[in-house]
Motif scaffolding. Structure first.
Motif, PDB file in Angstrom:
ATOM      1  N   GLY A  40      36.063  37.496  31.812  1.00 53.46           N
ATOM      2  CA  GLY A  40      36.666  36.771  32.925  1.00 53.46           C
ATOM      3  C   GLY A  40      37.812  37.512  33.567  1.00 53.46           C
ATOM      4  N   GLY A  41      38.102  38.713  33.096  1.00 51.57           N
ATOM      5  CA  GLY A  41      39.226  39.480  33.644  1.00 51.57           C
ATOM      6  C   GLY A  41      38.910  40.207  34.929  1.00 51.57           C
ATOM      7  N   LEU A  46      34.460  43.991  39.481  1.00 53.18           N
ATOM      8  CA  LEU A  46      34.814  45.340  39.915  1.00 53.18           C
ATOM      9  C   LEU A  46      33.569  46.214  40.033  1.00 53.18           C
ATOM     10  CD1 LEU A  46      37.058  47.384  40.590  1.00 53.18           C
ATOM     11  CD2 LEU A  46      37.223  47.883  38.139  1.00 53.18           C
ATOM     12  N   VAL A  47      32.668  46.128  39.057  1.00 48.41           N
ATOM     13  CA  VAL A  47      31.429  46.899  39.092  1.00 48.41           C
ATOM     14  C   VAL A  47      30.574  46.484  40.290  1.00 48.41           C
ATOM     15  CG1 VAL A  47      29.238  47.275  37.905  1.00 48.41           C
ATOM     16  CG2 VAL A  47      31.379  47.400  36.626  1.00 48.41           C
ATOM     17  N   CYS A 207      41.979  49.526  32.654  1.00 50.09           N
ATOM     18  CA  CYS A 207      42.210  48.202  32.059  1.00 50.09           C
ATOM     19  C   CYS A 207      42.198  47.159  33.172  1.00 50.09           C
ATOM     20  CB  CYS A 207      43.546  48.185  31.318  1.00 50.09           C
ATOM     21  SG  CYS A 207      43.635  49.350  29.934  1.00 50.09           S
ATOM     22  N   VAL A 208      41.300  46.179  33.035  1.00 50.26           N
ATOM     23  CA  VAL A 208      41.101  45.187  34.091  1.00 50.26           C
ATOM     24  C   VAL A 208      41.376  43.792  33.563  1.00 50.26           C
ATOM     25  CG1 VAL A 208      39.490  44.241  35.792  1.00 50.26           C
ATOM     26  CG2 VAL A 208      39.302  46.640  35.111  1.00 50.26           C
ATOM     27  N   TYR A 229      45.091  41.725  27.194  1.00 49.21           N
ATOM     28  CA  TYR A 229      44.387  40.552  26.683  1.00 49.21           C
ATOM     29  C   TYR A 229      45.266  39.301  26.623  1.00 49.21           C
ATOM     30  CZ  TYR A 229      40.522  43.608  25.500  1.00 49.21           C
ATOM     31  OH  TYR A 229      39.477  44.496  25.580  1.00 49.21           O
ATOM     32  N   ASN A 230      46.516  39.441  27.017  1.00 53.34           N
ATOM     33  CA  ASN A 230      47.435  38.299  27.086  1.00 53.34           C
ATOM     34  C   ASN A 230      47.641  37.605  25.751  1.00 53.34           C
ATOM     35  OD1 ASN A 230      47.963  38.546  29.871  1.00 53.34           O
ATOM     36  ND2 ASN A 230      46.067  37.459  30.354  1.00 53.34           N
ATOM     37  N   ARG A 231      47.551  38.366  24.676  1.00 54.57           N
ATOM     38  CA  ARG A 231      47.850  37.819  23.355  1.00 54.57           C
ATOM     39  C   ARG A 231      48.100  38.991  22.406  1.00 54.57           C
ATOM     40  NH1 ARG A 231      42.314  36.959  24.005  1.00 54.57           N
ATOM     41  NH2 ARG A 231      40.946  37.872  22.411  1.00 54.57           N
ATOM     42  N   ASN A 232      48.715  38.689  21.273  1.00 57.62           N
ATOM     43  CA  ASN A 232      49.035  39.742  20.322  1.00 57.62           C
ATOM     44  C   ASN A 232      47.774  40.287  19.673  1.00 57.62           C
ATOM     45  OD1 ASN A 232      51.823  39.647  20.683  1.00 57.62           O
ATOM     46  ND2 ASN A 232      52.045  37.962  19.231  1.00 57.62           N
TER      47      ASN A 232
END
Length: 247
Positions: A40-41, A46-47, A207-208, A229-232
């Protein structure tokens, strides 16, 4: 030198929800890039923009010096999921030579078509399987056949979407070698979720996650992954071993 992939100030949204935000991307000929990011990023979007399947809301996209639609026939594309009926009687040679159908209205294949198909099949190390049923091949063999189908179009760039999805770890080394050789004459763009797969081969990582950032593979840090990834998250270093005790 003009970039083979050029995106400037590109925005794209679905139903007024921004998917890609102010993307600027310049990729030079002969490089090996990987696209990574969460589901979902925006990787698939983009492709599709690069292939001319989607159009941006704003911004400029040029692929191989022309519009994405005009350049599409010069891109060898291997999709993540290839659906086929295992009962359909098609052999390996038939699958590969179908790559020559692009841009033509049918008709018999020429001797040159068949010669080129055998050539790329040999390059993939599968010449002896030319008459074999595609359904009888292993996952790794099928993937190589699909790459051969992309190569028979004589592309200037190769775009691979999750190429290791159906490949066992035991055959990954051969796959590495094939991509390394292809990169000597082709620009390669590889979409993957597996950060461990990209590091031995690619020059840089795209990185997308709505926005796009480019990192050299040597600078993919825990911080960069956490931001993506918005997380650790933490990288697993396969080039080092831990000498502690299990249990």
């Amino acid at each position: 030198m003009e970039a083979v992939i050029y995106l400037k100030d590109v925005f794209f949204s679905y139903d007024n929800q921004v998917v890609l935000d102010n993307v600027n991307l310049h990729i030079q000929e002969g490089t090996f890039f990987s696209i990574v990011g969460p589901n979902g990023g925006g990787k698939t979007t983009l492709v599709k923009l690069m292939l001319g399947i989607l159009k941006p809301d704003s911004g400029e996209i040029r692929i191989l010096g022309a519009s994405p639609r005009a350049s599409r026939r010069h891109i060898g594309y291997v999709a993540q999921h290839t659906h086929f009926d295992p009962m359909f009687p098609i052999n390996v040679m038939d699958v590969i030579i179908m790559g020559r159908l692009a841009g033509r209205w049918g008709g018999p294949f020429s001797r040159a078509d068949r010669r080129d198909a055998l050539g790329v099949l040999d390059e993939m190390g599968l010449k002896e399987f030319a008459g074999a049923s595609f359904a009888d091949l292993s996952g790794g063999q099928r993937q190589r056949v699909l790459i051969a189908r992309a190569l028979v179009t004589r592309p200037k760039m190769l775009l691979l979407d999750e190429p290791t999805a159906n490949i066992d770890a035991a055959v990954e080394d051969r796959f590495y070698s094939i991509l390394k050789e292809l990169n000597k004459r082709l620009t390669i763009l590889l979409v993957t979720h597996d950060l461990g797969f990209v590091s031995p081969l690619v020059n840089s990582v795209i990185c997308v996650n709505r926005r796009v950032r480019i990192h050299p593979t040597c600078k993919i840090t825990d911080k960069a992954i956490n931001e993506l990834y918005n997380r650790n998250m933490h990288m697993v270093r396969h080039d080092q071993q831990y000498a502690g005790k299990a249990g």
